[in-house]
Motif scaffolding. Structure first.
Motif, short mmCIF file in Angstrom:
data_model
loop_
_atom_site.label_atom_id
_atom_site.label_comp_id
_atom_site.label_asym_id
_atom_site.label_seq_id
_atom_site.Cartn_x
_atom_site.Cartn_y
_atom_site.Cartn_z
N SER A 38 0.83 -1.19 0.00
CA SER A 38 0.00 0.00 0.00
C SER A 38 0.87 1.24 0.00
CB SER A 38 -0.89 -0.01 1.24
OG SER A 38 -1.63 1.17 1.31
N GLU A 39 0.35 2.26 -0.61
CA GLU A 39 1.05 3.54 -0.64
C GLU A 39 0.85 4.29 0.67
OE1 GLU A 39 2.91 4.79 -3.17
OE2 GLU A 39 2.66 2.89 -4.22
N VAL A 40 -0.18 3.88 1.48
CA VAL A 40 -0.50 4.58 2.72
C VAL A 40 0.34 3.97 3.84
CG1 VAL A 40 -2.36 5.17 4.31
CG2 VAL A 40 -2.85 4.90 1.88
N PRO A 41 1.00 4.82 4.62
CA PRO A 41 1.83 4.29 5.70
C PRO A 41 0.98 3.65 6.81
CG PRO A 41 2.11 6.67 5.45
CD PRO A 41 1.10 6.24 4.46
N LEU A 42 1.61 2.82 7.60
CA LEU A 42 0.94 2.09 8.67
C LEU A 42 0.33 3.03 9.71
CD1 LEU A 42 0.27 -0.59 10.01
CD2 LEU A 42 2.51 -0.50 11.13
N HIS B 199 -3.22 4.03 8.91
CA HIS B 199 -4.21 2.99 9.20
C HIS B 199 -4.52 2.94 10.69
CE1 HIS B 199 -4.49 1.21 5.21
NE2 HIS B 199 -3.17 1.39 5.09
N ILE B 200 -3.49 3.04 11.51
CA ILE B 200 -3.68 3.03 12.96
C ILE B 200 -4.50 4.24 13.39
CG2 ILE B 200 -2.50 3.21 15.18
CD1 ILE B 200 -0.22 1.58 13.89
N MET B 201 -4.17 5.41 12.84
CA MET B 201 -4.91 6.63 13.19
C MET B 201 -6.38 6.50 12.78
SD MET B 201 -4.47 10.53 11.89
CE MET B 201 -5.07 10.07 10.30
N LEU B 202 -6.64 5.96 11.58
CA LEU B 202 -8.03 5.79 11.14
C LEU B 202 -8.78 4.82 12.06
CD1 LEU B 202 -7.63 5.67 7.26
CD2 LEU B 202 -8.60 7.51 8.65
N GLY B 203 -8.10 3.78 12.52
CA GLY B 203 -8.73 2.86 13.46
C GLY B 203 -9.07 3.53 14.78
N ILE B 204 -8.16 4.36 15.28
CA ILE B 204 -8.41 5.07 16.53
C ILE B 204 -9.56 6.07 16.37
CG2 ILE B 204 -7.42 6.74 18.15
CD1 ILE B 204 -4.73 5.27 17.76
N VAL B 205 -9.58 6.78 15.24
CA VAL B 205 -10.66 7.75 15.00
C VAL B 205 -12.00 7.02 14.88
CG1 VAL B 205 -11.58 9.39 13.30
CG2 VAL B 205 -9.18 9.52 13.99
N ALA B 206 -12.03 5.92 14.13
CA ALA B 206 -13.28 5.17 13.98
C ALA B 206 -13.74 4.64 15.34
CB ALA B 206 -13.09 4.03 12.99
N GLY B 207 -12.81 4.14 16.15
CA GLY B 207 -13.17 3.67 17.49
C GLY B 207 -13.69 4.79 18.37
N SER B 208 -13.07 5.94 18.28
CA SER B 208 -13.51 7.10 19.07
C SER B 208 -14.91 7.53 18.66
CB SER B 208 -12.54 8.27 18.90
OG SER B 208 -11.27 7.90 19.35
N ILE B 209 -15.16 7.54 17.36
CA ILE B 209 -16.50 7.92 16.87
C ILE B 209 -17.53 6.91 17.36
CG2 ILE B 209 -17.92 8.11 14.81
CD1 ILE B 209 -15.48 9.37 13.43
#
Length: 141
Positions: free
Chosen positions: A36-40, A43-53
């Protein structure tokens, strides 16, 4: 083979070939690695944001449900209070009506006991004519 195996017709020769284990169908899986072109860390930040939401939505839903339960409890208490108030008003009205009726009965008894009422009532019983009836109605309610 030994003689025990021959007598039963069983083959007790257990030789395992490593190639059979490695190349067994359905056993070997190959995983494709997606570069993937997106760094790890993204992905971790998106998981934390989704969990927070998700946590925020669940927390808000919990408090809205608590407010709903409180509103229902207050509504039921208000309905009970209104019912009790209506019953108390009905009882007060019945007591007042009973008092008024008692006062009217006492007033009628008092008026029937006046000398004029007794006179015209006795006169009408002894001599039932129109004048006696009118005077009895006038002096006796």
């Amino acid at each position: 083979m030994d003689e025990k195996g021959k007598g039963n017709g069983l083959n007790l020769d257990f030789k395992i070939d490593p190639e059979d284990i490695i190349n067994r169908p359905g056993r070997r899986r190959e995983y494709e690695v997606v570069n993937s072109e997106v760094p790890l860390w993204v992905h971790i930040m998106l998981g934390i944001v989704a969990g927070s939401i998700l946590i925020a939505v669940l927390w808000t839903g919990y408090w809205k449900y608590q407010a709903y339960q409180l509103h229902q409890h207050i509504k039921r208490a208000d309905e009970r209070q209104q019912t009790e108030l209506m019953i108390m008003r009905e009882q007060r009205n019945l007591r007042q009506q009973a008092i008024v009726q008692e006062q009217q009965r006492q007033e009628r008894t008092r008026q029937m006991a006046t000398p004029q009422c007794r006179f015209w009532t006795d006169h009408y019983r002894n001599n039932p004519d129109q004048k006696s009836l009118e005077n009895m109605r006038r002096y006796c309610p």
